[in-house]
Design an enzyme around this catalytic site. Structure first.
Site, PDB file in Angstrom:
ATOM      1  N   LYS A  45     -30.000  19.396 -36.545  1.00 16.18           N
ATOM      2  CA  LYS A  45     -28.835  19.683 -35.687  1.00 16.18           C
ATOM      3  C   LYS A  45     -28.413  18.418 -34.933  1.00 16.18           C
ATOM      4  CE  LYS A  45     -29.095  21.774 -31.223  1.00 16.18           C
ATOM      5  NZ  LYS A  45     -28.644  20.744 -30.388  1.00 16.18           N
ATOM      6  N   ASN A  46     -29.410  17.724 -34.371  1.00 16.68           N
ATOM      7  CA  ASN A  46     -29.057  16.597 -33.502  1.00 16.68           C
ATOM      8  C   ASN A  46     -28.595  15.356 -34.265  1.00 16.68           C
ATOM      9  OD1 ASN A  46     -29.580  18.230 -31.391  1.00 16.68           O
ATOM     10  ND2 ASN A  46     -31.480  17.227 -30.735  1.00 16.68           N
TER      11      ASN A  46
ATOM     12  N   ARG B  35     -27.715  28.687 -32.029  1.00 15.60           N
ATOM     13  CA  ARG B  35     -27.071  27.371 -31.862  1.00 15.60           C
ATOM     14  C   ARG B  35     -27.807  26.294 -32.657  1.00 15.60           C
ATOM     15  NH1 ARG B  35     -26.947  25.328 -26.274  1.00 15.60           N
ATOM     16  NH2 ARG B  35     -26.124  23.614 -27.495  1.00 15.60           N
TER      17      ARG B  35
ATOM     18  N   ARG C 111     -27.812  17.473 -16.292  1.00 14.53           N
ATOM     19  CA  ARG C 111     -27.260  16.756 -17.443  1.00 14.53           C
ATOM     20  C   ARG C 111     -25.926  16.042 -17.155  1.00 14.53           C
ATOM     21  NH1 ARG C 111     -28.490  20.289 -22.775  1.00 14.53           N
ATOM     22  NH2 ARG C 111     -28.894  18.261 -23.660  1.00 14.53           N
ATOM     23  N   PRO C 112     -25.940  15.036 -16.289  1.00 10.95           N
ATOM     24  CA  PRO C 112     -24.709  14.284 -16.017  1.00 10.95           C
ATOM     25  C   PRO C 112     -24.289  13.429 -17.217  1.00 10.95           C
ATOM     26  CG  PRO C 112     -26.578  13.295 -14.879  1.00 10.95           C
ATOM     27  CD  PRO C 112     -27.094  14.526 -15.550  1.00 10.95           C
TER      28      PRO C 112
ATOM     29  N   ASP D 229     -37.716  18.622 -26.835  1.00 12.70           N
ATOM     30  CA  ASP D 229     -37.225  19.771 -27.608  1.00 12.70           C
ATOM     31  C   ASP D 229     -38.347  20.579 -28.260  1.00 12.70           C
ATOM     32  OD1 ASP D 229     -34.672  19.191 -26.903  1.00 12.70           O
ATOM     33  OD2 ASP D 229     -34.039  18.394 -28.842  1.00 12.70           O
TER      34      ASP D 229
ATOM     35  N   ARG E 212     -22.906  20.594 -25.277  1.00 11.14           N
ATOM     36  CA  ARG E 212     -22.928  19.303 -24.596  1.00 11.14           C
ATOM     37  C   ARG E 212     -22.546  18.131 -25.513  1.00 11.14           C
ATOM     38  NH1 ARG E 212     -24.833  16.330 -20.346  1.00 11.14           N
ATOM     39  NH2 ARG E 212     -25.750  14.358 -20.948  1.00 11.14           N
TER      40      ARG E 212
ATOM     41  N   CYS F 167     -27.004  23.936 -23.320  1.00  7.48           N
ATOM     42  CA  CYS F 167     -28.095  24.718 -22.740  1.00  7.48           C
ATOM     43  C   CYS F 167     -28.218  24.462 -21.254  1.00  7.48           C
ATOM     44  CB  CYS F 167     -29.408  24.297 -23.400  1.00  7.48           C
ATOM     45  SG  CYS F 167     -29.680  25.069 -24.966  1.00  7.48           S
TER      46      CYS F 167
ATOM     47  N   ASP G 229     -22.742  10.266 -16.578  1.00 11.01           N
ATOM     48  CA  ASP G 229     -22.405   8.980 -15.967  1.00 11.01           C
ATOM     49  C   ASP G 229     -22.682   7.789 -16.890  1.00 11.01           C
ATOM     50  OD1 ASP G 229     -25.082   9.981 -15.470  1.00 11.01           O
ATOM     51  OD2 ASP G 229     -25.435   8.190 -14.264  1.00 11.01           O
ATOM     52  N   LEU G 230     -23.776   7.858 -17.660  1.00 12.20           N
ATOM     53  CA  LEU G 230     -24.128   6.719 -18.521  1.00 12.20           C
ATOM     54  C   LEU G 230     -23.103   6.552 -19.642  1.00 12.20           C
ATOM     55  CD1 LEU G 230     -27.990   7.340 -18.827  1.00 12.20           C
ATOM     56  CD2 LEU G 230     -26.798   5.800 -17.264  1.00 12.20           C
TER      57      LEU G 230
ATOM     58  N   ILE H  76     -38.047  15.092 -18.971  1.00 13.88           N
ATOM     59  CA  ILE H  76     -36.660  14.807 -19.350  1.00 13.88           C
ATOM     60  C   ILE H  76     -35.669  15.742 -18.664  1.00 13.88           C
ATOM     61  CG2 ILE H  76     -35.053  14.440 -21.285  1.00 13.88           C
ATOM     62  CD1 ILE H  76     -37.435  12.567 -21.462  1.00 13.88           C
TER      63      ILE H  76
HETATM   64  C1  UD1 Z   1     -30.104  14.990 -26.771  1.00 17.54           C
HETATM   65  C2  UD1 Z   1     -30.370  16.180 -27.660  1.00 17.54           C
HETATM   66  C3  UD1 Z   1     -31.266  17.192 -26.966  1.00 17.54           C
HETATM   67  C4  UD1 Z   1     -32.532  16.511 -26.491  1.00 17.54           C
HETATM   68  C5  UD1 Z   1     -32.228  15.259 -25.666  1.00 17.54           C
HETATM   69  C6  UD1 Z   1     -33.458  14.469 -25.308  1.00 17.54           C
HETATM   70  C7  UD1 Z   1     -28.398  16.322 -29.042  1.00 17.54           C
HETATM   71  C8  UD1 Z   1     -27.169  17.080 -29.405  1.00 17.54           C
HETATM   72  N1  UD1 Z   1     -29.116  16.793 -28.018  1.00 17.54           N
HETATM   73  O1  UD1 Z   1     -29.427  15.491 -25.614  1.00 17.54           O
HETATM   74  O2  UD1 Z   1     -31.586  18.214 -27.893  1.00 17.54           O
HETATM   75  O3  UD1 Z   1     -33.266  17.412 -25.685  1.00 17.54           O
HETATM   76  O4  UD1 Z   1     -31.349  14.395 -26.401  1.00 17.54           O
HETATM   77  O5  UD1 Z   1     -34.160  14.113 -26.440  1.00 17.54           O
HETATM   78  O6  UD1 Z   1     -28.745  15.353 -29.677  1.00 17.54           O
HETATM   79  N2  UD1 Z   1     -28.698  11.560 -18.419  1.00 17.54           N
HETATM   80  C9  UD1 Z   1     -28.053  11.080 -17.303  1.00 17.54           C
HETATM   81  N3  UD1 Z   1     -26.796  10.571 -17.452  1.00 17.54           N
HETATM   82  C10 UD1 Z   1     -26.161  10.523 -18.653  1.00 17.54           C
HETATM   83  C11 UD1 Z   1     -26.825  11.021 -19.790  1.00 17.54           C
HETATM   84  C12 UD1 Z   1     -28.104  11.523 -19.649  1.00 17.54           C
HETATM   85  O7  UD1 Z   1     -28.608  11.101 -16.203  1.00 17.54           O
HETATM   86  O8  UD1 Z   1     -25.007  10.049 -18.726  1.00 17.54           O
HETATM   87  C13 UD1 Z   1     -30.063  12.164 -18.280  1.00 17.54           C
HETATM   88  C14 UD1 Z   1     -30.052  13.662 -18.579  1.00 17.54           C
HETATM   89  O9  UD1 Z   1     -29.675  14.417 -17.458  1.00 17.54           O
HETATM   90  C15 UD1 Z   1     -31.484  13.906 -18.991  1.00 17.54           C
HETATM   91  C16 UD1 Z   1     -31.858  12.610 -19.707  1.00 17.54           C
HETATM   92  O10 UD1 Z   1     -30.906  11.625 -19.273  1.00 17.54           O
HETATM   93  O11 UD1 Z   1     -32.304  14.064 -17.876  1.00 17.54           O
HETATM   94  C17 UD1 Z   1     -31.855  12.738 -21.232  1.00 17.54           C
HETATM   95  O12 UD1 Z   1     -30.569  13.016 -21.668  1.00 17.54           O
HETATM   96  P1  UD1 Z   1     -30.036  12.517 -23.082  1.00 17.54           P
HETATM   97  O13 UD1 Z   1     -31.058  11.673 -23.762  1.00 17.54           O
HETATM   98  O14 UD1 Z   1     -28.694  11.942 -22.868  1.00 17.54           O
HETATM   99  O15 UD1 Z   1     -29.943  13.884 -23.860  1.00 17.54           O
HETATM  100  P2  UD1 Z   1     -28.693  14.479 -24.618  1.00 17.54           P
HETATM  101  O16 UD1 Z   1     -28.014  13.425 -25.416  1.00 17.54           O
HETATM  102  O17 UD1 Z   1     -27.915  15.321 -23.716  1.00 17.54           O
END
Ligand code: UD1
Length: 428
Positions: free
Chosen positions: A22-23, A397, A121-122, A305, A92, A116, A124-125, A327
């Protein structure tokens, strides 16, 4: 909504094949709009998140065909750059359309994504990185408009190795002027799969899976065919299901290196693992052993996950296990439901302490999120008696036909369709 009815305590035996990840599928489908022509994606799983992504592509002007597990996206004409608020809130990963749309049509207008409920889950990055590449971003409450004339390469240092932010940068910078360097990118196998897809389309991305990624921007991409990697999280779900039922199964189409972070945990539980030519056999002991400590971290460490399903398996292990979730802050939300099976799991902030019990009993529970929902299925498989799992749209999903595939391994799961659930309720 559909529900699962599960008759527990059936040992899993036999073999099963993984579907595509999926990812990987989601970012690759988002990236396909960079290509003026047909992208042919093999091993594309038939999940509700994939369907939502294909719906978005269609509303943007792409033509979509599905033949079995092959999806063809013809993105010759992309006519829109806005994504509907309701669709956006469902998932997301729709944030990845930000990078692909500004690259393809110069502007993107999207709402803050959903997905989910496992934490704040911001994004900002993502936003900071796209600004570094020359995009101007206007945030207006829950919507974001992002525009760029030409994207220009930049050095981007990620303070956290975010999977989504790394993907958005790779997608946006693939067609750009100059060179982009990502310091501290995510190194998940799905990042390498996206890079491979983009490179097959003519992008120049180097170092995916390593600690620095370099992207030399190109002028355009061309159509390609790509096969999505097998789903390593699905593999860990089957492994947990096998472990908790004392089973003996073979999982086909695994990439062992992708599963290397979870192998030591299953070994510590007392499972025997045998690898041979892309197949993994897992043989569970009569009773699982506790695992001293599991810490979720970005790849190549133990994946967040897989955490929920492994916690489920550990509920019946001999002794006390500890799991630290680093995470997502809400990833233990499923635990209160898990305890309805008679499990003894205490959560304190990032820590879950799992006191192993001898047996679980059947329960009526609600799936709280995708992986938490899968964890409840795992528990129900081992529970004495019957269980009912509601809100399984969370599970759909990320899993294609989970019930059917587990039944082929000897489980006893029935999907009761929404209409039948309503009928049963009115009759009672
Ligand atoms: C992806 C996966 C999800 C997995 C996660 C971590 C997909 C579709 N989803 O989610 O299944 O659980 O990686 O392996 O591939 N964060 C910030 N700011 C940002 C982005 C992220 O603070 O702009 C934080 C998040 O809140 C979280 C952490 O970084 O605490 C990890 O997020 P991220 O690696 O971005 O996960 P996703 O891409 O959302």
């Amino acid at each position: 909504m559909d529900i699962f009815k599960v008759k527990g305590q059936q040992k899993l035996l036999g073999d099963v094949t993984l579907h595509g990840a999926k990812n990987s599928a989601l970012p690759i489908l988002c990236a396909s709009i960079l290509v003026k022509g047909e992208s042919v994606i093999h091993n594309c799983p038939d999940l509700s998140d994939v369907k939502t992504t294909l719906d978005i592509l269609q509303t943007l002007g792409c033509k979509i065909k599905r033949d079995g597990d092959t999806v063809t996206i013809d993105a010759t004409d992309v006519t829109d750059s806005k994504i509907d608020e309701n669709v956006m809130r469902m998932m997301r990963s729709s944030i990845l359309f930000l990078g692909s749309l500004i690259s393809r049509v110069g502007c993107a207008s999207i709402y803050l994504p959903g997905g989910c409920d496992i934490g704040t889950r911001p994004v900002d990055l993502h936003i900071k990185a796209l600004k570094s590449l020359g995009a101007t971003i206007t945030e207006n409450g829950s919507s974001i408009t992002c525009c760029a004339g030409n994207l220009t390469g930049a050095k981007i240092i990620l303070p956290f190795a975010s999977v989504g932010a790394t993907e958005n940068i790779m997608i946006a910078a693939a067609i750009s002027k100059g060179k982009t360097v990502i310091i501290n990118p995510a190194r998940e196998p799905e990042i390498s799969d996206l890079a491979q897809f983009l490179n097959e389309c003519g992008a120049k991305i180097y170092g995916a899976g390593e600690s620095t990624i370099e992207i030399e921007g190109v002028e355009k991409l061309h159509p390609c065919e790509h096969r999505i990697i097998p789903d390593r999280i699905l593999a860990s779900t089957y492994m947990s299901a096998c472990a908790i039922t004392g089973g003996d199964i073979v999982i086909n189409d695994v990439i062992p290196t992708h599963l290397a972070p979870v192998f030591p945990v299953f070994n510590e539980m007392g499972c025997r693992l045998y690898l041979s030519k892309g197949a993994l056999r897992i043989v569970a002991p009569k009773r699982l052993r506790r695992v001293k400590m599991i810490k979720t971290m970005p790849y190549p460490a133990f994946p967040t996950d897989s955490q929920s399903m492994v916690v489920s398996a550990l509920t019946v292990a001999r002794g006390t296990s500890v799991v630290k979730e680093n995470i997502f802050e809400n990833r233990f939300r499923f635990v209160s439901e898990l305890n309805r099976f008679g499990a003894d799991v205490e959560v304190n902030d990032k820590l879950a302490v799992i006191n192993g019990v001898k047996t679980l009993h059947g329960a009526k529970v609600n799936a709280t999120d995708l992986r938490g929902g899968a964890a409840l299925v795992v528990a129900a498989l081992a529970a004495q008696g019957d269980s009912e799992i509601s809100k399984i749209s969370h599970i759909d999903r990320g899993y294609a036909d989970l019930d059917i595939n587990l039944n082929k391994l000897g489980a006893d799961i029935k999907r009761i369709k929404n209409e039948e659930v309503t009928k049963e309720k009115t009759e009672n």
